[in-house]
Scaffold this active site. Structure first.
Site, short mmCIF file in Angstrom:
data_model
loop_
_atom_site.label_atom_id
_atom_site.label_comp_id
_atom_site.label_asym_id
_atom_site.label_seq_id
_atom_site.Cartn_x
_atom_site.Cartn_y
_atom_site.Cartn_z
N ASP A 1 -4.52 0.80 -9.27
CA ASP A 1 -5.95 0.50 -9.41
C ASP A 1 -6.32 0.16 -10.85
O ASP A 1 -6.95 -0.86 -11.12
CB ASP A 1 -6.79 1.69 -8.93
CG ASP A 1 -6.47 2.07 -7.50
OD1 ASP A 1 -5.82 1.27 -6.81
OD2 ASP A 1 -6.86 3.18 -7.07
N THR B 1 2.83 2.10 -2.20
CA THR B 1 4.14 1.80 -2.79
C THR B 1 4.13 2.10 -4.29
O THR B 1 5.19 2.18 -4.89
CB THR B 1 4.48 0.31 -2.60
OG1 THR B 1 3.33 -0.45 -2.96
CG2 THR B 1 4.86 -0.03 -1.17
N GLU C 1 0.84 -1.21 0.00
CA GLU C 1 0.00 0.00 0.00
C GLU C 1 0.87 1.24 0.00
O GLU C 1 1.85 1.32 0.76
CB GLU C 1 -0.89 -0.04 1.24
CG GLU C 1 -2.25 0.57 1.04
CD GLU C 1 -3.12 -0.27 0.11
OE1 GLU C 1 -3.22 0.11 -1.08
OE2 GLU C 1 -3.68 -1.27 0.56
C1 GLA Z 1 -5.22 4.79 -4.10
C2 GLA Z 1 -4.48 5.12 -5.39
C3 GLA Z 1 -3.47 4.03 -5.75
C4 GLA Z 1 -2.58 3.67 -4.57
C5 GLA Z 1 -3.40 3.45 -3.31
C6 GLA Z 1 -2.56 3.26 -2.09
O1 GLA Z 1 -6.04 3.67 -4.30
O2 GLA Z 1 -5.38 5.29 -6.46
O3 GLA Z 1 -2.72 4.42 -6.87
O4 GLA Z 1 -1.62 4.67 -4.37
O5 GLA Z 1 -4.30 4.53 -3.06
O6 GLA Z 1 -1.85 2.07 -2.16
#
Ligand code: GLA
Length: 387
Positions: free
Chosen positions: A174, A35, A33
């Protein structure tokens, strides 16, 4: 579901011409997370919850959008000549952003479309409903306009549109998980190189349970950008003493040897999380491959502690959920998932403890916060596709 949506589509838009149906999942991140913008590894999977879409090409340049989740908004009409973000465009800023980004990247979208969407991802839960919608529109454009584009590039365009049209500075996790997900697998992605591999998460005697705190603190976007800035500042300081491109290049030992180069104590904590979480993710995937699910769970718990204490992206409600989960026999691991400041936790729970988990975490959460949590015992599904 698809039949009912098709009827609504016909009722709204009538007319003729080929209609196509699409699905794009939400995602849950198992570990790794904050990262993804630090050059580290992530380990998310696509869900069977997600966004359905029905679309047909038009002969003119009009774009018509309808969401069965926001019936009151009705059909929102716009055009290919009006691809500028605006408050009035509401949720259609996401599809418009993706069309804008396709054109920006040199793919021509010559005609408009009629679109209906329906999402089953709970609103504001942090299970990536926006990435799901972005990738859905990407697959739609590819299919309707016969565009030669890989799923990976659709993911990158989704992120580009979110960064540059919708103003959220997210990483690639995501959109990548949503586009590239695979049934019963999580995606082990190196965000530095975009090299990835699938790792089976077929758990015979355990389930993945997502708990929705139903809380979303308003600082989400600003705090997310603060964390990015603090990580960058730490990297900048470290680069004066060690030759690295990202925090993901460091092992824990290297970090410990050089950490005093980071001047600001807060930035030092952020960098510590980024480095340790990346190494934890690599170790967790190794443990999973060796069938050591207990070790995987232990690393999930450590990930939570680090996100809570060093990266400071948890909140009281989420900590209550995780603390309650940790007390239950049969919970292999439990942590906050996603961007933070509310949203969901992800837990791996032995099959025969799932009911107890839901009862006890639900009751404890209600008692301590006065709120009702929601539970989803989820399946890992495939990435975005034409149905
Ligand atoms: C959100 C962002 C991702 C990621 C997460 C944390 O979901 O959209 O790109 O940085 O937070 O891991």
């Amino acid at each position: 579901m698809e039949k009912k949506l098709m009827e609504t589509f016909q009722k709204l838009y009538g007319g003729e011409g080929e209609i196509k149906t699409f699905f794009s999942p939400g995602r849950v991140n198992l570990i790794g997370e904050h990262t993804d913008y630090n050059g580290g590894h992530v380990f998310p999977c696509a869900l069977t919850l997600g966004t359905y879409g029905i679309a047909r090409k038009r002969e003119d340049r009009k774009l018509r959008f309808y969401s069965a989740n926001f019936e009151k908004l009705g059909v929102i009409e716009t055009s290919l000549d009006d691809l500028v973000p605006s408050k009035a465009a509401q949720w259609t800023n996401y599809p418009k952003g993706v069309i804008w980004a396709f054109e920006k990247k040199g793919y021509s979208i010559p005609q408009g479309m009629d679109v209906l969407i329906y999402g089953t991802i709970p609103n504001g839960s942090g299970l990536s409903s926006s990435a799901s919608l972005e990738v859905l529109i990407g697959v739609m454009l590819k299919e309707l306009f016969n565009i030669e584009i890989s799923m990976q590039d659709i993911a990158l365009i989704g992120q580009y549109s979110e960064n540059n049209y919708n103003g959220c500075n997210c990483g690639i996790m995501d959109q990548f998980a949503v586009a590239m997900g695979k049934k019963d697998c999580a995606v082990f992605l190196d965000t530095n190189t975009l090299q990835y591999e699938y790792a089976s998460v077929k758990l015979d005697d355990a389930k993945i349970v997502i708990t929705n705190s139903k809380v979303k603190h308003s600082l989400v976007d600003s705090a997310y950008n603060d964390r990015r800035r603090e990580s960058e500042e730490a990297l900048h300081d470290l680069q004066k003493v060690v030759d690295i491109k990202t925090l993901g290049d460091l092992t824990e030992e290297e970090f410990e040897a050089h950490k005093d180069a980071i001047k600001d104590e807060i930035c030092k904590k952020r960098a510590k999380h980024a480095v340790y979480e990346n190494q934890r993710t690599i170790r967790a995937v190794k443990a999973l491959k060796e069938n050591d699910i207990a070790e995987f769970g232990r690393l999930m718990n450590q990930s939570h502690i680090s996100l809570r204490d060093d990266y400071e992206v948890s909140c009281e409600e989420i900590d209550v959920l995780v603390d309650l989960a940790w007390k239950i026999d049969g919970v292999i691991g439990s942590r906050i998932t996603g961007g933070g400041f509310g949203g969901c936790t992800v837990s791996i729970v032995k099959n025969d403890a799932v009911d107890t988990f839901i009862d006890q975490v639900g009751a404890g959460y209600k008692e301590k916060t006065g709120r009702e949590a929601e539970f989803y015992v989820v399946e890992i599904g495939d990435g975005a596709r034409v149905l």
